[in-house]
Scaffold this motif. Structure first.
Motif, mmCIF file in Angstrom:
data_model
loop_
_atom_site.group_PDB
_atom_site.id
_atom_site.type_symbol
_atom_site.label_atom_id
_atom_site.label_comp_id
_atom_site.label_asym_id
_atom_site.label_seq_id
_atom_site.Cartn_x
_atom_site.Cartn_y
_atom_site.Cartn_z
ATOM 1 N N GLY A 180 46.024 53.161 22.675
ATOM 2 C CA GLY A 180 45.314 53.373 21.413
ATOM 3 C C GLY A 180 43.832 53.643 21.634
ATOM 4 O O GLY A 180 43.352 53.723 22.769
ATOM 5 N N PHE A 181 43.130 53.754 20.519
ATOM 6 C CA PHE A 181 41.710 54.140 20.543
ATOM 7 C C PHE A 181 40.839 53.112 21.286
ATOM 8 O O PHE A 181 40.235 53.415 22.326
ATOM 9 N N ILE A 182 40.805 51.875 20.780
ATOM 10 C CA ILE A 182 39.895 50.885 21.370
ATOM 11 C C ILE A 182 40.411 50.468 22.747
ATOM 12 O O ILE A 182 39.640 50.363 23.717
ATOM 13 N N ASP B 234 51.516 49.770 26.267
ATOM 14 C CA ASP B 234 51.574 50.374 24.925
ATOM 15 C C ASP B 234 52.935 51.026 24.736
ATOM 16 O O ASP B 234 53.687 51.210 25.699
ATOM 17 N N LYS C 163 53.014 53.995 23.951
ATOM 18 C CA LYS C 163 52.757 55.389 24.369
ATOM 19 C C LYS C 163 51.533 55.452 25.274
ATOM 20 O O LYS C 163 50.687 54.541 25.258
ATOM 21 N N ASP D 203 57.741 48.004 24.349
ATOM 22 C CA ASP D 203 57.568 47.483 22.999
ATOM 23 C C ASP D 203 57.237 45.984 23.034
ATOM 24 O O ASP D 203 58.064 45.167 23.442
ATOM 25 N N LEU D 204 56.056 45.641 22.583
ATOM 26 C CA LEU D 204 55.612 44.232 22.604
ATOM 27 C C LEU D 204 56.305 43.391 21.531
ATOM 28 O O LEU D 204 56.085 42.182 21.457
ATOM 29 N N LEU E 139 45.191 44.068 21.699
ATOM 30 C CA LEU E 139 44.711 45.013 20.680
ATOM 31 C C LEU E 139 45.868 45.754 20.010
ATOM 32 O O LEU E 139 45.644 46.519 19.069
ATOM 33 N N ALA F 291 48.673 46.782 17.595
ATOM 34 C CA ALA F 291 48.966 46.458 16.195
ATOM 35 C C ALA F 291 49.486 47.704 15.499
ATOM 36 O O ALA F 291 49.268 48.819 15.963
ATOM 37 N N SER G 115 41.944 40.949 18.432
ATOM 38 C CA SER G 115 41.167 41.784 17.500
ATOM 39 C C SER G 115 41.681 41.612 16.078
ATOM 40 O O SER G 115 42.663 42.228 15.684
ATOM 41 N N TYR H 164 48.035 44.011 5.520
ATOM 42 C CA TYR H 164 47.431 44.131 6.857
ATOM 43 C C TYR H 164 46.404 42.995 7.058
ATOM 44 O O TYR H 164 46.373 42.353 8.108
ATOM 45 N N LYS I 9 46.442 39.685 9.667
ATOM 46 C CA LYS I 9 45.320 39.396 10.565
ATOM 47 C C LYS I 9 44.897 37.930 10.400
ATOM 48 O O LYS I 9 44.618 37.244 11.379
ATOM 49 N N ILE J 59 35.738 50.608 13.327
ATOM 50 C CA ILE J 59 35.243 51.120 14.605
ATOM 51 C C ILE J 59 35.523 52.625 14.700
ATOM 52 O O ILE J 59 36.611 53.068 14.318
ATOM 53 N N LYS K 138 40.608 56.893 9.912
ATOM 54 C CA LYS K 138 39.692 56.185 9.001
ATOM 55 C C LYS K 138 38.602 57.144 8.535
ATOM 56 O O LYS K 138 38.527 58.273 9.020
HETATM 57 P P1 NAD Z 1 45.226 52.118 17.516
HETATM 58 O O1 NAD Z 1 46.294 52.321 16.500
HETATM 59 O O2 NAD Z 1 44.547 53.321 18.076
HETATM 60 O O3 NAD Z 1 45.800 51.257 18.740
HETATM 61 C C1 NAD Z 1 46.793 50.301 18.589
HETATM 62 C C2 NAD Z 1 47.846 50.562 19.658
HETATM 63 O O4 NAD Z 1 48.866 49.568 19.561
HETATM 64 C C3 NAD Z 1 48.530 51.928 19.501
HETATM 65 O O5 NAD Z 1 48.337 52.736 20.647
HETATM 66 C C4 NAD Z 1 50.001 51.578 19.317
HETATM 67 O O6 NAD Z 1 50.892 52.477 19.936
HETATM 68 C C5 NAD Z 1 50.064 50.190 19.955
HETATM 69 N N1 NAD Z 1 51.233 49.471 19.477
HETATM 70 C C6 NAD Z 1 51.616 49.314 18.176
HETATM 71 N N2 NAD Z 1 52.784 48.637 18.134
HETATM 72 C C7 NAD Z 1 53.122 48.362 19.416
HETATM 73 C C8 NAD Z 1 54.228 47.699 20.006
HETATM 74 N N3 NAD Z 1 55.225 47.201 19.260
HETATM 75 N N4 NAD Z 1 54.271 47.588 21.357
HETATM 76 C C9 NAD Z 1 53.287 48.118 22.130
HETATM 77 N N5 NAD Z 1 52.207 48.752 21.615
HETATM 78 C C10 NAD Z 1 52.140 48.877 20.274
HETATM 79 O O7 NAD Z 1 44.169 51.125 16.869
HETATM 80 P P2 NAD Z 1 42.704 50.730 17.352
HETATM 81 O O8 NAD Z 1 41.748 51.350 16.416
HETATM 82 O O9 NAD Z 1 42.562 50.966 18.806
HETATM 83 O O10 NAD Z 1 42.716 49.160 17.033
HETATM 84 C C11 NAD Z 1 42.944 48.183 18.031
HETATM 85 C C12 NAD Z 1 43.010 46.810 17.389
HETATM 86 O O11 NAD Z 1 41.805 46.538 16.666
HETATM 87 C C13 NAD Z 1 44.143 46.637 16.380
HETATM 88 O O12 NAD Z 1 44.625 45.318 16.467
HETATM 89 C C14 NAD Z 1 43.465 46.822 15.043
HETATM 90 O O13 NAD Z 1 44.143 46.185 13.989
HETATM 91 C C15 NAD Z 1 42.117 46.183 15.321
HETATM 92 N N6 NAD Z 1 41.077 46.691 14.417
HETATM 93 C C16 NAD Z 1 40.669 47.983 14.533
HETATM 94 C C17 NAD Z 1 39.702 48.465 13.662
HETATM 95 C C18 NAD Z 1 39.215 49.881 13.738
HETATM 96 O O14 NAD Z 1 38.383 50.244 12.921
HETATM 97 N N7 NAD Z 1 39.687 50.686 14.688
HETATM 98 C C19 NAD Z 1 39.141 47.614 12.692
HETATM 99 C C20 NAD Z 1 39.602 46.312 12.612
HETATM 100 C C21 NAD Z 1 40.560 45.843 13.498
#
Ligand code: NAD
Ligand code: GDD
Length: 327
Positions: free
Chosen positions: A12-14, A33, A35, A51-52, A72, A74, A117, A150, A154, A180, A193
Motif C-alpha cells: 500500500g501507499f504508506i 500484503d 498485492k 491474506d492477513l 498498516l 487495512a 495506524s 471505519y 479503528k 496522508i 482521498k
Molecule cells: P492503502 O490502502 O494504500 O494500504 C493498505 C494495504 O493493506 C493495501 O495495500 C492492502 O492491499 C493491504 N491489505 C488490505 N487487506 C489486507 C489483507 N487482508 N491482507 C494483507 N494485506 C491487506 O492505505 P494507506 O494509505 O497506506 O494506509 C495505511 C494504514 O494507515 C491503514 O491502516 C489506514 O487505515 C491508516 N490510515 C491512513 C490514512 C491516510 O490518509 N492514508 C489516514 C488514517 C489512517
C-alpha cells in the motif's frame, strides 16, 4: 546485528514508503500484503503475498525475530469509499480480523511491540461540526461517536492494541493519522482521498474549464505529507510513549483552498462546480500539542510543498494513462 522489520500493508501507499525508509536506515525488511506495490518495485528483502485475515498466514510471516513490526494493512479508502455505507461490513470485518490475528501471532512469537495506524476518523462527529473550530485533541475521543464504521473499527483496534500492552506486557504504539498524501498513493478508482482526487481532476482539466468538487467546498481538513508521516511513525515506534497520538498537520484548509493551491501549482484557471457527494465531517484538523510534548517533534512542512511533489507525480500518471488509451 542487522535490525529487522516487518511491514504489514507493504503493498500500500504508506507501507510502500515505509519499506523504502527502513531500507535507507539499513534494516532487513519483510513486507506483507495481498498485492505488490502497484507503482514501484518493492525494496523489501522478502515480500510475502498473502491474506492477513488468515491466522495461519500471520503465524508464518512472524516466524523470525523482528525488532520492529508495523501494522498498516487495512480495508480503507477516502470519502468515496468509507462514507457511502456500501463497504461497512467488509471494512469492519476485514480490518478487525487483521488486527486480531496479527496481535495474537506477535504476542505468541514474543514480539516486543507493534506500531498500529489508527485514524482521525475515530474522533466524535459532534466535535467536528464547525468547519472553523474542530476539536481533535486526543482526550476528546470519548464519549465516542465516530461518523463512519471505519472509524469505529479503528477505535476498537486502538483499544485492542492497548489491552495487549496491559495484559501481555507488549509495547504497542498507536498513532492517529490525519489524511496522508504524496506520490505513489491511490489516485483513481474510487478509494483516492481529496488531495489525490483534486490533483487528478486538475491535471485532467483544461485551463478555463470546470472541476467537480463534492459538497460546497467549505468543509475543512488538514493533510500530512508522507515523509512527515513516516518521521512521526518511526519516532513514536521508538519512543516510550504508547499513544494514541495524532500524526497530522495543523495547517487546516477548506477543500476550495486545496483546489486553489493545486490549480495554482498547475498554472490553470478553473471554475469549481460543486456537486453532491460523500462528505464526512464538516471540519477536521490535527491537534499537535501532545505529539510535541511527548516526542519533542511535530510536522512542520507546508501543504503546498507536499502538493507540488504530489501534483507532479499524478500529472505524470494521468498523461501516461491518456497516452495508453490513445495507443
Ligand atoms: P492503502 O490502502 O494504500 O494500504 C493498505 C494495504 O493493506 C493495501 O495495500 C492492502 O492491499 C493491504 N491489505 C488490505 N487487506 C489486507 C489483507 N487482508 N491482507 C494483507 N494485506 C491487506 O492505505 P494507506 O494509505 O497506506 O494506509 C495505511 C494504514 O494507515 C491503514 O491502516 C489506514 O487505515 C491508516 N490510515 C491512513 C490514512 C491516510 O490518509 N492514508 C489516514 C488514517 C489512517
Ligand atoms: N475523495 C474525494 N474526492 N473527496 C472529495 C472530492 C473528491 O473528488 N471532492 C471533494 N471532496 C471532499 C470530501 O467530500 C470530503 O469532505 C473531503 O474532501 C475530504 O475527503 P477525503 O480526503 O476523501 O476523506 P476524509 O478527510 O473525509 O477522510 C480521510 O482521512 C481520514 C484520516 O484523516 C479518509 O482517507 C480516511 O480513510 C482517513 O482515515
Amino acid at each position: 546485528m542487522t535490525k529487522t522489520a516487518l511491514v504489514c500493508g507493504a503493498g500500500g501507499f504508506i507501507g510502500g514508503h515505509l519499506v523504502k525508509r527502513l531500507k535507507r536506515e539499513g534494516f532487513w525488511v519483510r513486507g506483507v500484503d495481498l498485492k505488490f506495490p502497484p507503482f514501484a518495485e518493492t525494496e523489501a528483502d522478502d515480500f510475502a503475498v498473502g491474506d492477513l485475515r488468515d491466522q495461519y498466514f500471520c503465524r508464518q510471516i512472524t516466524d523470525r525475530r523482528f525488532d520492529e513490526v508495523y501494522q498498516l494493512a487495512a480495508d480503507m479508502g477516502g470519502a468515496g469509499y468509507i462514507f457511502t455505507g456500501e463497504h461497512d461490513a467488509d471494512v469492519m470485518h476485514n480490518s478487525a480480523t487483521i488486527n486480531l490475528n496479527m496481535l495474537d501471532a506477535c504476542q505468541k512469537r514474543n514480539v516486543r511491540g507493534m506500531f498500529y495506524s489508527s485514524s482521525a476518523c475515530m474522533y466524535p462527529e459532534h466535535n467536528q461540526m464547525d468547519p472553523n473550530n474542530p476539536n481533535c485533541a486526543e482526550d476528546s475521543a470519548y464519549p465516542a461517536n465516530p461518523d463512519s464504521e471505519y472509524g469505529w473499527e479503528k477505535l476498537f483496534s486502538e483499544r485492542l492494541y492497548l489491552a495487549y500492552n496491559r495484559n501481555h506486557s507488549m509495547r504497542n504504539r498507536v498513532a492517529r493519522y490525519h489524511n496522508i498524501f504524496g506520490p505513489e498513493g491511490t489516485w483513481d478508482g474510487g478509494k483516492e482521498k481529496a488531495p489525490a482526487a483534486v490533483c487528478r481532476k486538475v491535471a485532467q482539466a483544461t485551463s478555463g474549464g470546470d472541476i467537480e468538487i463534492w459538497g460546497d467546498g467549505t468543509q475543512t481538513r488538514s493533510f500530512l505529507y508522507i515523509e512527515e508521516c513516516l518521521e512521526g511513525t518511526i519516532r513514536l515506534t521508538r519512543s516510550d510513549f504508547e499513544g494514541p497520538v495524532n500524526v497530522g498537520s495543523e495547517e487546516m484548509v477548506t477543500i476550495n483552498q486545496l483546489v486553489d493551491i493545486v490549480a495554482d501549482i498547475a498554472g490553470k484557471r478553473l471554475h469549481k462546480n460543486h456537486i453532491p457527494g460523500p462528505l464526512g465531517v464538516r471540519g477536521r484538523n490535527s491537534d499537535n500539542r501532545l505529539i510535541g510534548q511527548k516526542l519533542g517533534w511535530k510536522p512542520s512542512a507546508t501543504l503546498r510543498s507536499g502538493l507540488e511533489k504530489t501534483y507532479e507525480w499524478i500529472e505524470r500518471q494521468v498523461h501516461r494513462n491518456t497516452k495508453k488509451a490513445a495507443a
